[in-house]
Design a protein around this motif. Structure first.
Motif, PDB file in Angstrom:
ATOM      1  N   PRO A  39       0.796  -1.237   0.000  1.00 17.51           N
ATOM      2  CA  PRO A  39       0.000   0.000   0.000  1.00 17.51           C
ATOM      3  C   PRO A  39       0.827   1.286   0.000  1.00 17.51           C
ATOM      4  CG  PRO A  39      -0.931  -1.589   1.516  1.00 17.51           C
ATOM      5  CD  PRO A  39       0.393  -2.140   1.073  1.00 17.51           C
ATOM      6  N   PHE A  40       1.581   1.551   1.042  1.00 13.85           N
ATOM      7  CA  PHE A  40       2.289   2.823   1.138  1.00 13.85           C
ATOM      8  C   PHE A  40       3.572   2.698   1.945  1.00 13.85           C
ATOM      9  CE2 PHE A  40      -2.186   4.361   0.726  1.00 13.85           C
ATOM     10  CZ  PHE A  40      -2.031   5.039  -0.471  1.00 13.85           C
ATOM     11  N   ALA A  41       4.555   3.489   1.571  1.00 19.94           N
ATOM     12  CA  ALA A  41       5.799   3.597   2.323  1.00 19.94           C
ATOM     13  C   ALA A  41       5.524   4.216   3.689  1.00 19.94           C
ATOM     14  CB  ALA A  41       6.794   4.470   1.556  1.00 19.94           C
ATOM     15  N   PHE A  42       6.411   3.973   4.617  1.00 22.93           N
ATOM     16  CA  PHE A  42       6.378   4.561   5.961  1.00 22.93           C
ATOM     17  C   PHE A  42       5.220   4.090   6.825  1.00 22.93           C
ATOM     18  CE2 PHE A  42       8.674   7.783   3.407  1.00 22.93           C
ATOM     19  CZ  PHE A  42       9.894   7.763   4.074  1.00 22.93           C
ATOM     20  N   THR A  43       4.545   3.012   6.438  1.00 22.66           N
ATOM     21  CA  THR A  43       3.499   2.465   7.289  1.00 22.66           C
ATOM     22  C   THR A  43       4.041   1.202   7.953  1.00 22.66           C
ATOM     23  OG1 THR A  43       2.537   1.236   5.435  1.00 22.66           O
ATOM     24  CG2 THR A  43       1.622   3.429   5.901  1.00 22.66           C
ATOM     25  N   GLY A  44       3.505   0.860   9.098  1.00 18.07           N
ATOM     26  CA  GLY A  44       4.066  -0.196   9.928  1.00 18.07           C
ATOM     27  C   GLY A  44       4.210  -1.549   9.253  1.00 18.07           C
ATOM     28  N   VAL A  45       3.119  -2.092   8.737  1.00 21.86           N
ATOM     29  CA  VAL A  45       3.164  -3.423   8.144  1.00 21.86           C
ATOM     30  C   VAL A  45       4.020  -3.411   6.880  1.00 21.86           C
ATOM     31  CG1 VAL A  45       1.793  -5.288   7.129  1.00 21.86           C
ATOM     32  CG2 VAL A  45       0.954  -4.092   9.147  1.00 21.86           C
ATOM     33  N   CYS A  46       3.865  -2.406   6.047  1.00 21.77           N
ATOM     34  CA  CYS A  46       4.654  -2.318   4.805  1.00 21.77           C
ATOM     35  C   CYS A  46       6.147  -2.249   5.118  1.00 21.77           C
ATOM     36  CB  CYS A  46       4.252  -1.093   3.990  1.00 21.77           C
ATOM     37  SG  CYS A  46       2.565  -1.143   3.363  1.00 21.77           S
ATOM     38  N   THR A  47       6.513  -1.424   6.072  1.00 18.73           N
ATOM     39  CA  THR A  47       7.919  -1.286   6.434  1.00 18.73           C
ATOM     40  C   THR A  47       8.468  -2.625   6.921  1.00 18.73           C
ATOM     41  OG1 THR A  47       7.648   1.057   6.943  1.00 18.73           O
ATOM     42  CG2 THR A  47       9.560  -0.047   7.900  1.00 18.73           C
ATOM     43  N   GLY A  48       7.713  -3.328   7.737  1.00 16.54           N
ATOM     44  CA  GLY A  48       8.143  -4.631   8.218  1.00 16.54           C
ATOM     45  C   GLY A  48       8.326  -5.637   7.098  1.00 16.54           C
ATOM     46  N   GLU A  49       7.399  -5.653   6.156  1.00 14.08           N
ATOM     47  CA  GLU A  49       7.511  -6.578   5.020  1.00 14.08           C
ATOM     48  C   GLU A  49       8.734  -6.258   4.154  1.00 14.08           C
ATOM     49  OE1 GLU A  49       3.224  -8.188   3.722  1.00 14.08           O
ATOM     50  OE2 GLU A  49       3.571  -6.084   3.226  1.00 14.08           O
ATOM     51  N   LEU A  50       8.964  -4.985   3.887  1.00 13.74           N
ATOM     52  CA  LEU A  50      10.100  -4.600   3.055  1.00 13.74           C
ATOM     53  C   LEU A  50      11.430  -4.842   3.766  1.00 13.74           C
ATOM     54  CD1 LEU A  50       8.333  -1.586   1.490  1.00 13.74           C
ATOM     55  CD2 LEU A  50       9.297  -3.477   0.185  1.00 13.74           C
ATOM     56  N   ARG A  51      11.459  -4.685   5.060  1.00 11.50           N
ATOM     57  CA  ARG A  51      12.675  -5.024   5.821  1.00 11.50           C
ATOM     58  C   ARG A  51      12.965  -6.518   5.720  1.00 11.50           C
ATOM     59  NH1 ARG A  51      11.442  -1.502  11.291  1.00 11.50           N
ATOM     60  NH2 ARG A  51      12.113   0.529  10.458  1.00 11.50           N
ATOM     61  N   ALA A  52      11.932  -7.348   5.764  1.00 14.42           N
ATOM     62  CA  ALA A  52      12.120  -8.800   5.634  1.00 14.42           C
ATOM     63  C   ALA A  52      12.699  -9.139   4.264  1.00 14.42           C
ATOM     64  CB  ALA A  52      10.802  -9.533   5.867  1.00 14.42           C
ATOM     65  N   LEU A  53      12.220  -8.477   3.225  1.00 14.77           N
ATOM     66  CA  LEU A  53      12.789  -8.686   1.887  1.00 14.77           C
ATOM     67  C   LEU A  53      14.250  -8.238   1.862  1.00 14.77           C
ATOM     68  CD1 LEU A  53       9.774  -7.486  -0.264  1.00 14.77           C
ATOM     69  CD2 LEU A  53      10.592  -9.843  -0.041  1.00 14.77           C
ATOM     70  N   ARG A  54      14.523  -7.081   2.443  1.00 15.80           N
ATOM     71  CA  ARG A  54      15.890  -6.562   2.521  1.00 15.80           C
ATOM     72  C   ARG A  54      16.806  -7.558   3.225  1.00 15.80           C
ATOM     73  NH1 ARG A  54      16.231  -2.202   6.852  1.00 15.80           N
ATOM     74  NH2 ARG A  54      16.150  -4.122   8.045  1.00 15.80           N
ATOM     75  N   GLY A 113      -7.796   3.740  -2.517  1.00 19.20           N
ATOM     76  CA  GLY A 113      -6.871   4.438  -3.415  1.00 19.20           C
ATOM     77  C   GLY A 113      -5.444   3.918  -3.368  1.00 19.20           C
ATOM     78  N   CYS A 114      -5.299   2.626  -3.047  1.00 21.73           N
ATOM     79  CA  CYS A 114      -3.954   2.040  -2.999  1.00 21.73           C
ATOM     80  C   CYS A 114      -4.025   0.548  -3.315  1.00 21.73           C
ATOM     81  CB  CYS A 114      -3.326   2.248  -1.625  1.00 21.73           C
ATOM     82  SG  CYS A 114      -4.170   1.385  -0.277  1.00 21.73           S
ATOM     83  N   ALA A 115      -2.855  -0.030  -3.511  1.00 21.71           N
ATOM     84  CA  ALA A 115      -2.775  -1.467  -3.737  1.00 21.71           C
ATOM     85  C   ALA A 115      -2.961  -2.201  -2.413  1.00 21.71           C
ATOM     86  CB  ALA A 115      -1.415  -1.830  -4.330  1.00 21.71           C
ATOM     87  N   VAL A 116      -3.579  -3.379  -2.500  1.00 21.04           N
ATOM     88  CA  VAL A 116      -3.577  -4.277  -1.357  1.00 21.04           C
ATOM     89  C   VAL A 116      -2.267  -5.056  -1.410  1.00 21.04           C
ATOM     90  CG1 VAL A 116      -6.089  -4.418  -1.198  1.00 21.04           C
ATOM     91  CG2 VAL A 116      -4.863  -6.075  -2.614  1.00 21.04           C
ATOM     92  N   ASN A 134      -3.218 -10.492   0.167  1.00 26.30           N
ATOM     93  CA  ASN A 134      -3.704 -10.298   1.529  1.00 26.30           C
ATOM     94  C   ASN A 134      -4.377  -8.939   1.650  1.00 26.30           C
ATOM     95  OD1 ASN A 134      -2.446 -12.706   2.107  1.00 26.30           O
ATOM     96  ND2 ASN A 134      -1.046 -11.883   3.617  1.00 26.30           N
ATOM     97  N   ALA A 135      -5.264  -8.842   2.616  1.00 30.47           N
ATOM     98  CA  ALA A 135      -5.914  -7.565   2.917  1.00 30.47           C
ATOM     99  C   ALA A 135      -4.879  -6.598   3.490  1.00 30.47           C
ATOM    100  CB  ALA A 135      -7.050  -7.785   3.906  1.00 30.47           C
ATOM    101  N   LEU A 136      -5.225  -5.332   3.554  1.00 27.42           N
ATOM    102  CA  LEU A 136      -4.296  -4.298   4.002  1.00 27.42           C
ATOM    103  C   LEU A 136      -3.633  -4.582   5.348  1.00 27.42           C
ATOM    104  CD1 LEU A 136      -6.077  -1.035   2.830  1.00 27.42           C
ATOM    105  CD2 LEU A 136      -4.083  -2.138   1.828  1.00 27.42           C
ATOM    106  N   PRO A 137      -4.345  -5.059   6.367  1.00 25.39           N
ATOM    107  CA  PRO A 137      -3.666  -5.228   7.661  1.00 25.39           C
ATOM    108  C   PRO A 137      -2.854  -6.515   7.793  1.00 25.39           C
ATOM    109  CG  PRO A 137      -5.989  -5.704   7.908  1.00 25.39           C
ATOM    110  CD  PRO A 137      -5.787  -5.218   6.487  1.00 25.39           C
ATOM    111  N   ASP A 138      -2.927  -7.422   6.806  1.00 20.35           N
ATOM    112  CA  ASP A 138      -2.351  -8.756   6.948  1.00 20.35           C
ATOM    113  C   ASP A 138      -1.005  -8.889   6.245  1.00 20.35           C
ATOM    114  OD1 ASP A 138      -4.680  -9.514   8.308  1.00 20.35           O
ATOM    115  OD2 ASP A 138      -5.677 -10.040   6.430  1.00 20.35           O
ATOM    116  N   ALA A 139       0.062  -8.981   7.033  1.00 20.51           N
ATOM    117  CA  ALA A 139       1.410  -9.125   6.490  1.00 20.51           C
ATOM    118  C   ALA A 139       1.573 -10.478   5.805  1.00 20.51           C
ATOM    119  CB  ALA A 139       2.445  -8.983   7.606  1.00 20.51           C
ATOM    120  N   ARG A 140       2.473 -10.500   4.822  1.00 20.62           N
ATOM    121  CA  ARG A 140       2.815 -11.736   4.119  1.00 20.62           C
ATOM    122  C   ARG A 140       4.086 -12.331   4.720  1.00 20.62           C
ATOM    123  NH1 ARG A 140       2.403  -8.096  -1.120  1.00 20.62           N
ATOM    124  NH2 ARG A 140       3.034  -6.679   0.526  1.00 20.62           N
TER     125      ARG A 140
END
Length: 152
Positions: A39-54, A113-116, A134-140
């Motif tokens: 969905p968006f940068a600087f949000t909690g779940v997204c940041t956590g998912e991208l850190r895991a990829l990193r 107005g964003c990607a799930v 996954n829905a917006l609140p559900d991390a992969r």
């Protein structure tokens, strides 16, 4: 509804966090692609998912595989986010035309107005071989991507 497994991956051309143009079809015949919508940068779940990829980057950016992370943020937002988080893979902006790539993969939430959270494994021939949405609140789970890529 997300694009089906076995379908040809819709092509797109987006700018990355450094202003470079990235075209999905340019990777055809060269690399498998882990296409990661968030969905968006600087949000909690997204940041956590991208850190895991990193933290598993060698598995996702190598001679056989290219990770492409896509959000509806501007390239300027993605540049700051990438630098802050030490993300050394393309952060693609689906900002304008707003959500065009996300819509092509069936993961754009019109109301919000964003990607799930949609992830697609695309083989070297350009065919979608695996996906999870996954829905917006559900991390992969990053382990799922590792298994899907190893099956190619």
């Amino acid at each position: 509804m997300a694009i089906e497994i076995g379908a040809e991956a819709p092509d797109f051309e987006l700018k990355d966090n450094h202003g470079r143009t990235v075209r999905l079809s340019a990777l055809r015949g060269e690399k498998n692609v882990l296409l990661f919508f968030y969905p968006f940068a600087f949000t909690g779940v997204c940041t956590g998912e991208l850190r895991a990829l990193r933290d598993h980057l060698d598995a996702f950016v190598n001679d056989d595989t290219q990770l492409l992370a896509v959000s509806n943020d501007s390239i300027h937002t993605l540049r700051v986010f990438g630098e802050q988080e030490g993300l050394e893979f393309p952060l693609l902006s689906d900002f304008w035309k707003h959500g065009e790539a996300s819509r092509a993969y069936g993961v754009f939430d019109e109301e919000k107005g964003c990607a799930v959270r949609g992830t697609f494994v695309i083989d070297k021939a350009g065919v979608v071989r695996w996906s999870v949405v996954n829905a917006l609140p559900d991390a992969r789970d990053v382990e799922d991507y590792l298994k899907a890529l190893s099956a190619l």
